[in-house]
Design a protein around this motif. Structure first.
Motif, PDB file in Angstrom:
ATOM      1  N   ALA A   9       0.837  -1.193   0.000  1.00 51.04           N
ATOM      2  CA  ALA A   9       0.000   0.000   0.000  1.00 51.04           C
ATOM      3  C   ALA A   9       0.874   1.246   0.000  1.00 51.04           C
ATOM      4  O   ALA A   9       2.088   1.169   0.157  1.00 51.04           O
ATOM      5  CB  ALA A   9      -0.919  -0.004   1.220  1.00 51.04           C
ATOM      6  N   VAL A  13      -3.634   5.076  -2.256  1.00 45.98           N
ATOM      7  CA  VAL A  13      -4.054   3.799  -2.796  1.00 45.98           C
ATOM      8  C   VAL A  13      -5.571   3.887  -2.965  1.00 45.98           C
ATOM      9  O   VAL A  13      -6.246   4.621  -2.227  1.00 45.98           O
ATOM     10  CB  VAL A  13      -3.632   2.657  -1.838  1.00 45.98           C
ATOM     11  CG1 VAL A  13      -4.305   2.776  -0.478  1.00 45.98           C
ATOM     12  CG2 VAL A  13      -3.902   1.291  -2.432  1.00 45.98           C
ATOM     13  N   VAL A  18      -7.882  -1.502  -1.617  1.00 46.31           N
ATOM     14  CA  VAL A  18      -7.037  -1.911  -0.500  1.00 46.31           C
ATOM     15  C   VAL A  18      -7.887  -2.490   0.632  1.00 46.31           C
ATOM     16  O   VAL A  18      -7.556  -3.526   1.195  1.00 46.31           O
ATOM     17  CB  VAL A  18      -6.119  -0.761  -0.002  1.00 46.31           C
ATOM     18  CG1 VAL A  18      -6.894   0.327   0.714  1.00 46.31           C
ATOM     19  CG2 VAL A  18      -5.006  -1.295   0.873  1.00 46.31           C
ATOM     20  N   CYS A  36       3.813  -0.434   3.799  1.00 47.85           N
ATOM     21  CA  CYS A  36       4.102   0.717   2.952  1.00 47.85           C
ATOM     22  C   CYS A  36       5.546   1.144   3.229  1.00 47.85           C
ATOM     23  O   CYS A  36       5.930   1.251   4.396  1.00 47.85           O
ATOM     24  CB  CYS A  36       3.152   1.864   3.275  1.00 47.85           C
ATOM     25  SG  CYS A  36       3.556   3.410   2.431  1.00 47.85           S
ATOM     26  N   THR A  47      -6.301   7.110   1.544  1.00 46.91           N
ATOM     27  CA  THR A  47      -6.812   6.443   0.353  1.00 46.91           C
ATOM     28  C   THR A  47      -7.591   7.443  -0.499  1.00 46.91           C
ATOM     29  O   THR A  47      -7.943   8.533  -0.045  1.00 46.91           O
ATOM     30  CB  THR A  47      -7.729   5.260   0.715  1.00 46.91           C
ATOM     31  OG1 THR A  47      -8.960   5.757   1.232  1.00 46.91           O
ATOM     32  CG2 THR A  47      -7.079   4.320   1.719  1.00 46.91           C
ATOM     33  N   ALA A  90      -0.958   5.108  -5.551  1.00 44.23           N
ATOM     34  CA  ALA A  90       0.227   4.563  -4.899  1.00 44.23           C
ATOM     35  C   ALA A  90       1.204   3.867  -5.858  1.00 44.23           C
ATOM     36  O   ALA A  90       2.405   4.114  -5.776  1.00 44.23           O
ATOM     37  CB  ALA A  90      -0.175   3.639  -3.758  1.00 44.23           C
ATOM     38  N   GLY A 120      -2.297  -1.162 -10.224  1.00 44.37           N
ATOM     39  CA  GLY A 120      -1.311  -2.072  -9.641  1.00 44.37           C
ATOM     40  C   GLY A 120      -0.396  -2.671 -10.686  1.00 44.37           C
ATOM     41  O   GLY A 120       0.744  -3.029 -10.403  1.00 44.37           O
TER      42      GLY A 120
END
Length: 194
Positions: A9, A13, A18, A36, A47, A90, A120
């Motif tokens: 994370a 994010v 998450v 993280c 977030t 992120a 991601g």
């Protein structure tokens, strides 16, 4: 049998990407260590909520604070059975962290299950571990996936699809959570009765 899962994370994010996987995996009986870079257990990351509201791209709104439960500097990827990479903002800057890329490479080289959603895939591309694979992601990340040598698998009409290519389970965005997590749990060997 319970598995040990690592979740990467960082600030901004994607909120659903998450929180929901973390909760689903814990509910299924697994241990999930959310980490993280630069943060320790008990710290939080901010977030962002991404939504699809008819604009040319997603909208972004402030989300919640997500609590980390493990120290990034203390992790040993060899001690984990699977990796979860949520999307949002992120991955954009986490891919600049050499240790993050080493972690991703470890899971890919060991052919452990990797679940990446939305942005991601930026970490998968930056780690240079997807050449010759089929990878789904948010459409704006498709050029990076293709430049890394993978075939881009786009979303269906409602973004609810997930794609499996050996140990990689990828999806375009949070509407795919049911299909994405179901496929990841199957790769982990978790049996869910339906």
């Amino acid at each position: 049998m319970a598995k040990k899962i690592l979740l990467l994370a960082g600030d901004f994010v994607e909120d659903y990407e998450v929180m929901v996987p973390f909760q689903m995996l814990v509910m299924a009986g697994h241990r999930v260590d959310a980490v993280c870079p630069g943060r320790k257990a008990g710290d939080t990351v901010k977030t962002a909520v991404h939504d699809f509201e008819g604009d040319q791209t997603y909208t972004e709104k402030p989300g919640h604070c997500f609590a980390l439960n493990a120290d990034f500097d203390a992790i040993d990827p060899a001690g984990y059975d699977g990796l979860v990479i949520p999307g949002g903002r992120a991955p954009e800057y986490l891919r600049l962290e050499p240790k993050v890329l080493e972690v991703v490479r470890h899971f890919a080289e060991a052919e452990k299950p990797i679940a990446a959603i939305c942005h991601g895939a930026q970490l998968l591309s930056a780690a240079r571990m997807i050449e010759g694979r089929e990878i789904s992601c948010y459409p704006a990340v498709a050029p990076e996936v293709e430049l890394a040598g993978a075939k881009y698998i786009g979303p269906n009409a409602d973004y609810s699809n997930a794609h499996v290519d050996r140990n990689f389970v990828t999806a375009p965005a949070w509407p795919a959570h049911p299909a994405w997590m179901r496929a990841f749990l199957e790769l982990l060997g978790t049996r869910i009765e339906t």
